[in-house]
Enzyme design. Structure first.
Site, short mmCIF file in Angstrom:
data_model
loop_
_atom_site.label_atom_id
_atom_site.label_comp_id
_atom_site.label_asym_id
_atom_site.label_seq_id
_atom_site.Cartn_x
_atom_site.Cartn_y
_atom_site.Cartn_z
N ASN A 101 77.99 7.54 66.18
CA ASN A 101 76.98 6.74 66.86
C ASN A 101 75.57 7.15 66.46
O ASN A 101 75.29 8.33 66.29
CB ASN A 101 77.15 6.86 68.39
N VAL A 102 74.71 6.15 66.38
CA VAL A 102 73.33 6.41 65.99
C VAL A 102 72.41 6.30 67.20
O VAL A 102 71.19 6.36 67.06
CB VAL A 102 72.88 5.43 64.86
N ASP A 103 72.99 6.13 68.39
CA ASP A 103 72.19 5.80 69.58
C ASP A 103 71.49 6.98 70.24
O ASP A 103 70.62 6.79 71.09
CB ASP A 103 73.04 5.03 70.61
N HIS A 118 76.50 9.34 60.94
CA HIS A 118 75.93 8.07 60.46
C HIS A 118 74.43 7.97 60.70
O HIS A 118 73.87 6.88 60.62
CB HIS A 118 76.65 6.88 61.10
N CYS A 126 61.23 6.75 54.60
CA CYS A 126 60.50 6.00 53.59
C CYS A 126 61.43 5.74 52.41
O CYS A 126 62.09 6.66 51.93
CB CYS A 126 59.26 6.78 53.14
N CYS A 147 55.62 2.23 55.24
CA CYS A 147 55.13 3.61 55.19
C CYS A 147 53.65 3.58 54.78
O CYS A 147 53.19 2.61 54.18
CB CYS A 147 55.95 4.39 54.16
N CYS A 149 52.45 5.04 52.44
CA CYS A 149 52.40 5.01 50.96
C CYS A 149 52.56 3.59 50.43
O CYS A 149 52.46 3.36 49.22
CB CYS A 149 53.46 5.94 50.37
N SER A 188 87.50 2.82 66.46
CA SER A 188 88.59 1.97 65.99
C SER A 188 89.35 2.61 64.84
O SER A 188 90.45 2.18 64.51
CB SER A 188 88.03 0.61 65.56
N GLU A 214 92.48 0.73 73.81
CA GLU A 214 93.66 0.11 73.18
C GLU A 214 94.17 1.00 72.06
O GLU A 214 93.49 1.93 71.63
CB GLU A 214 93.29 -1.27 72.62
#
Ligand code: OAD
Length: 244
Positions: A101-103, A118, A126, A147, A149, A188, A214
């Site tokens: 998870n990126v949360d 992840h 950048c 960015c 730059c 999953s 599941e």
């Protein structure tokens, strides 16, 4: 839930546990899973947006999706599942959380020893200089963000077709080989290399326990599949653990 004594005993006596999580752990906090019924955004699937190709052809659209997710995640709180995993860290001598998870909800719940395999949606990178920063604005404002730059900024997450950060991957794979228990929650099991971790842990002698609403391909490998919501099962499992 009727937990098997043999499994509980292993949770009580083991010293080294690895927990792997997927988007299902955050579902009860209100974050949509990737492949669930609520996983679509404007008719797009995650696999269509979370790619370098999508970003190269339409950075604005990809950023719009991430900005939507960031706003949504910014409003939610960790749930009891995240909290129990944070508590496990204090009770096992060796502990590693590997999250897809990126949360950032695990960190918010108090987890420290973890690999965000992840990436993290709260960081940006950048595309030219590779520098990583935290974007304070939420929503970001004009999209796509740039960015200083002059190059495009991108979310510091791993997209389909990209390599995982090597340091995190090495750490995760070592922990998988050495753990007594691998607990897999709310994934999953379709995305590699994480999907291969249960088999690798089992081959190295670990007990593999899955928590999911599941059955999944991981169920074929798991010693125990506990069917139900992570936010219900994890506290129940922990309450049965005399170490707590
Ligand atoms: P998926 O959406 O593929 O799977 C979520 C899993 O959580 C499913 O198996 C659900 O049955 C389960 N689930 C849902 N609610 C649950 C609950 N309350 N308690 C327990 N389980 C629950 O999400 P991931 O497996 O995380 O990658 O997907 C893996 C990767 O694919 C993501 O990290 C992302 C994605 O596309 C990238 O972006 C690279």
């Amino acid at each position: 839930m009727n937990f098997q004594e043999e499994m509980l005993e292993k949770f009580r006596t083991s010293r080294n546990i690895v927990v792997v999580t997927g988007s299902g752990i955050s579902a009860e906090s209100g974050v949509p899973t990737f492949r669930g019924a609520d996983g679509l955004w404007k008719k797009y699937r995650a696999e269509e947006l979370a790619t370098p190709r999508a970003f190269n052809s339409n950075p604005e659209l990809v950023w719009e999706w991430y900005d939507w997710r960031r706003q949504l995640i910014g409003k939610v709180e960790p749930n009891s599942g995240h909290e129990i995993i944070a508590r496990m860290e204090d009770y096992y001598q060796e502990f590693l959380l590997i999250t897809q998870n990126v949360d950032g909800l695990h960190r918010k719940a108090g987890s420290n020893n973890m690999v965000e395999i992840h990436g993290n949606i709260w960081r940006v990178r950048c595309t030219h200089e590779e520098t990583i920063t935290y974007l304070e604005e939420n929503p970001i404002g004009k999209l796509p963000p740039m960015c200083e730059c002059g190059a495009l900024l991108r979310p510091d997450v791993v997209w389909f077709g990209e390599s995982l950060p090597i340091e995190g991957l090495v750490k995760a794979e070592k922990a998988i080989r050495e753990c007594d228990i691998l607990l897999v929650v709310g994934t999953s099991g379709y995305v590699y290399p994480v999907a291969s971790f249960p088999m690798a842990a089992k081959a190295a002698g670990a007990m593999v326990v899955e928590i999911n609403i599941e059955r999944t391909p991981i169920s074929l490998v798991a010693d125990f599949t506990l069917l139900g919501k992570a936010g219900d099962i994890l506290p129940e499992l922990w309450n049965r653990n005399p170490k707590k």
